[in-house]
Design a protein around this motif. Structure first.
Motif, PDB file in Angstrom:
ATOM      1  N   VAL A 285      -9.374   2.580  25.016  1.00 39.74           N
ATOM      2  CA  VAL A 285      -9.485   3.015  26.402  1.00 39.74           C
ATOM      3  C   VAL A 285      -8.375   4.006  26.726  1.00 39.74           C
ATOM      4  N   GLU A 286      -8.665   4.881  27.662  1.00 36.74           N
ATOM      5  CA  GLU A 286      -7.657   5.717  28.314  1.00 36.74           C
ATOM      6  C   GLU A 286      -7.683   5.321  29.780  1.00 36.74           C
TER       7      GLU A 286
ATOM      8  N   ILE B 275      -4.963   3.165  24.516  1.00 37.42           N
ATOM      9  CA  ILE B 275      -4.876   1.933  23.731  1.00 37.42           C
ATOM     10  C   ILE B 275      -5.981   1.936  22.697  1.00 37.42           C
ATOM     11  N   ASP B 276      -5.611   1.734  21.459  1.00 38.01           N
ATOM     12  CA  ASP B 276      -6.569   1.643  20.357  1.00 38.01           C
ATOM     13  C   ASP B 276      -6.411   0.280  19.694  1.00 38.01           C
ATOM     14  N   ARG B 277      -7.433  -0.518  19.781  1.00 39.01           N
ATOM     15  CA  ARG B 277      -7.382  -1.830  19.139  1.00 39.01           C
ATOM     16  C   ARG B 277      -7.628  -1.707  17.640  1.00 39.01           C
TER      17      ARG B 277
ATOM     18  N   ASP C 115       2.935   0.403  17.717  1.00 42.60           N
ATOM     19  CA  ASP C 115       1.983   0.259  16.607  1.00 42.60           C
ATOM     20  C   ASP C 115       2.192  -1.105  15.996  1.00 42.60           C
ATOM     21  N   GLU C 116       1.313  -2.026  16.365  1.00 44.11           N
ATOM     22  CA  GLU C 116       1.374  -3.401  15.863  1.00 44.11           C
ATOM     23  C   GLU C 116       0.133  -3.703  15.045  1.00 44.11           C
TER      24      GLU C 116
ATOM     25  N   ALA D 114     -11.682   6.987  29.917  1.00 40.08           N
ATOM     26  CA  ALA D 114     -12.504   7.039  28.696  1.00 40.08           C
ATOM     27  C   ALA D 114     -12.528   5.666  28.062  1.00 40.08           C
ATOM     28  N   VAL D 115     -13.687   5.305  27.503  1.00 35.59           N
ATOM     29  CA  VAL D 115     -13.861   4.000  26.853  1.00 35.59           C
ATOM     30  C   VAL D 115     -14.649   4.191  25.567  1.00 35.59           C
TER      31      VAL D 115
END
Length: 236
Positions: A21-22, A42-44, A61-62, A232-233
């Motif tokens: 998502v943004e 966020i990037d899962r 970054d995890e 954005a999704v």
């Protein structure tokens, strides 16, 4: 017609509804005088970039380690297989029980599943992205379907009960007398001396399950909370 169980199911569903998502989150309240809008990407699983109004960036970054089994040493020195922590979108992760509409009726309780997205400032951010704490221990006084910034949304008025179980008592989504009592019981910092809201207005984005609106209703901070705009999704 939407009902309270649909709202609760949506509150459980975020980990399985989007990959990236943004968004922009803006804090709201009489005590807030500066620009408190932050943008985030966020990037899962585990990657996040947050940009504050002054341009300060926070990068996280995890990304989890390689899936599978790892060997660890036991007390007698012999190797023991131990599962690597998985994330909800991992094909090997335990799957939720879904309703006919695809929303989550019951989340996996397996301790090897890591649900939390990266944190910004405190766990209120994590709860915003995955508002599972709104799915139980909360009276849903009213719920309705609406459209917010062109996006389908469920908006509800809720009240925490004695069974409310926030992700973090210090920064619960519904910080009222119940959360303050939990914080005291845990020996945490003394909650601020103020009249707390008894009820809250919340809204969940239908596509993502993200909490996109929070307002205190009543109390000394009536109207305080946040707004989230989704630019954005990437859906699952």
């Amino acid at each position: 017609m939407v009902d309270d169980e649909t709202f609760r199911a949506l509150a459980r569903s975020s980990p399985w509804r989007w990959r990236s998502v943004e968004l922009t989150r803006t804090l709201v309240g009489d005590a807030i005088t500066a620009d408190h809008a932050v943008r985030a990407w966020i990037d899962r699983p585990g990657r996040m970039r947050v940009v504050e109004p002054d341009g300060t960036e926070h990068l996280v970054d995890e990304t989890p380690a390689e899936r599978g089994l790892v060997l660890v040493g036991s007390s007698d020195g012999s190797p023991v297989e131990q599962p690597v922590i998985t994330v909800p979108l991992d094909p090997e992760a335990p799957q939720p029980v879904r309703r006919p509409d695809g929303l989550v009726a019951r989340r996996p309780s397996d301790v090897t599943v890591a649900y939390d997205d990266p944190m910004y400032e405190n766990y209120l951010w994590v709860a915003m992205l995955d508002p599972v704490e709104l799915s139980g221990g909360v009276d849903v006084l009213s719920v309705r379907e609406t459209v917010r910034e062109g996006r389908d949304t469920l908006e509800a008025t809720v009240r925490p009960t004695a069974g409310y179980d926030p992700r973090c008592t210090c920064c619960a989504l519904l910080f009222g007398e119940v959360a303050a009592g939990l914080l005291r019981a845990e020996g945490g910092p003394e909650p601020e001396d103020r009249a707390f809201a008894d009820e809250f207005s919340v809204a969940l984005d239908v596509e993502t399950g993200i909490c996109v609106l929070l307002r205190e209703l009543g109390g000394d901070d009536d109207g305080a909370g946040f707004d989230v705009s989704l630019a954005a999704v990437t859906a699952v």
